[in-house]
Design an enzyme around this catalytic site. Sequence first.
Site, PDB file in Angstrom:
ATOM      1  N   LYS A  28       3.978  -9.320 -32.287  1.00 42.42           N
ATOM      2  CA  LYS A  28       5.817  -9.611 -31.302  1.00 42.42           C
ATOM      3  C   LYS A  28       5.466  -8.904 -29.856  1.00 42.42           C
ATOM      4  O   LYS A  28       4.297  -8.228 -29.977  1.00 42.42           O
ATOM      5  CB  LYS A  28       7.320  -7.771 -31.626  1.00 42.42           C
ATOM      6  CG  LYS A  28       6.932  -7.136 -31.327  1.00 42.42           C
ATOM      7  CD  LYS A  28       7.296  -6.777 -29.713  1.00 42.42           C
ATOM      8  CE  LYS A  28       7.302  -5.609 -29.458  1.00 42.42           C
ATOM      9  NZ  LYS A  28       6.788  -4.546 -28.480  1.00 42.42           N
ATOM     10  N   ASP A 155      11.415  -1.016 -33.440  1.00 39.33           N
ATOM     11  CA  ASP A 155      11.040  -2.319 -33.460  1.00 39.33           C
ATOM     12  C   ASP A 155      10.317  -3.323 -35.170  1.00 39.33           C
ATOM     13  O   ASP A 155      10.311  -4.440 -35.351  1.00 39.33           O
ATOM     14  CB  ASP A 155       9.713  -3.476 -32.971  1.00 39.33           C
ATOM     15  CG  ASP A 155       8.785  -2.519 -31.957  1.00 39.33           C
ATOM     16  OD1 ASP A 155       8.243  -1.315 -33.076  1.00 39.33           O
ATOM     17  OD2 ASP A 155       7.905  -2.124 -31.312  1.00 39.33           O
TER      18      ASP A 155
END
Length: 317
Positions: A28, A155
């Site tokens: 990401k 995350d």
Amino acid sequence: MTEAWRPDDEDGSRRGSSGPVRVRVPAKINLHLGVGPLRPDGYHELNTVYHAISIHDELTARRGDTLTLTMEGEGTGELALDESNLVIRAARALAAYTGLPAHARLHLRKQIPLAGGLAGGSADAAATLVACDTLWGTGLSRDELAAIAAGLGSDVPFLIHGGTALGTSRGEAVSPVLARPVSWHWVVAVADGGISTPAAYAELDRLRDTGAAPEPLGSTDELLAALRQHDPGVLAGALGNDLEAAALSIRPSLAATLSAGTQAGALAGIVSGSGPTCVFLATDARHAERVAAGLTAAGVCRAVRTAHGPVPGARVG
Ligand code: C5P
């Protein structure tokens, strides 16, 4: 209370998969990483836009009598494979939630650099949840897996979902950004060594305390509006990362990486997450290849990759 799963069905057949389960999971980047104040629990309030890109780790889960982890690729020999590893912690968290024994032979093929600001460890945790869910036949929903994921790292829930998504609270509250399908093209400059995430947040606090940090980015509105325009030039102007000042303070040489990327023709460059990876926006795949060639020639980083996004989160297959 969660009702315990039984490892065997009524007829004595085993649930889940008898063969290996292979899960791919993306890295990401944060298109916008707005860091708010430090909370009493030691986390910072975030306003972020996550974006999953096409650099993948792969986790294979097989049946076993205990829980073991082996690996190859990025970070082999550096990453501890014991109980501290997020993969092992993820398998144990799913086992605890479902009441099953944490029995699996796990193998990780890593391409996402360690401590690079690309959430590689979080990605591997997400992949483990999805792989063991299939291996053990526990059949949890993505939302249930994301709830377990939140206990493993801020995350990790995003890496279950993938795509482009808004992250709030400490980053674990994720909601998808709905947009017409469009691919964005990126060039990723991988640095030598890593930056510890807590160290980057602590450095930002220090810079803010001494008045040396730039104004906080705040809301994600401009970035979300830019995404809707489908124009890389507009998106370039909206990218931002509050942790960039901290990463540059910890690793001043990243300034040369960022300027080499823009000199190589990138529309914009930012530090990814807490760094030290830098990512650059290109207009299309061919432009990304040219920027990558320029960055490689500049000799300012360990490796250069091209990638596109958004891509799906952790998936079997
Ligand atoms: O949630 P995760 O384990 O990935 O966070 C690692 C560290 O990063 C935290 O212990 C904290 O120091 C920092 N962090 C933070 N604020 C966030 C997310 C992470 O300060 N929203």
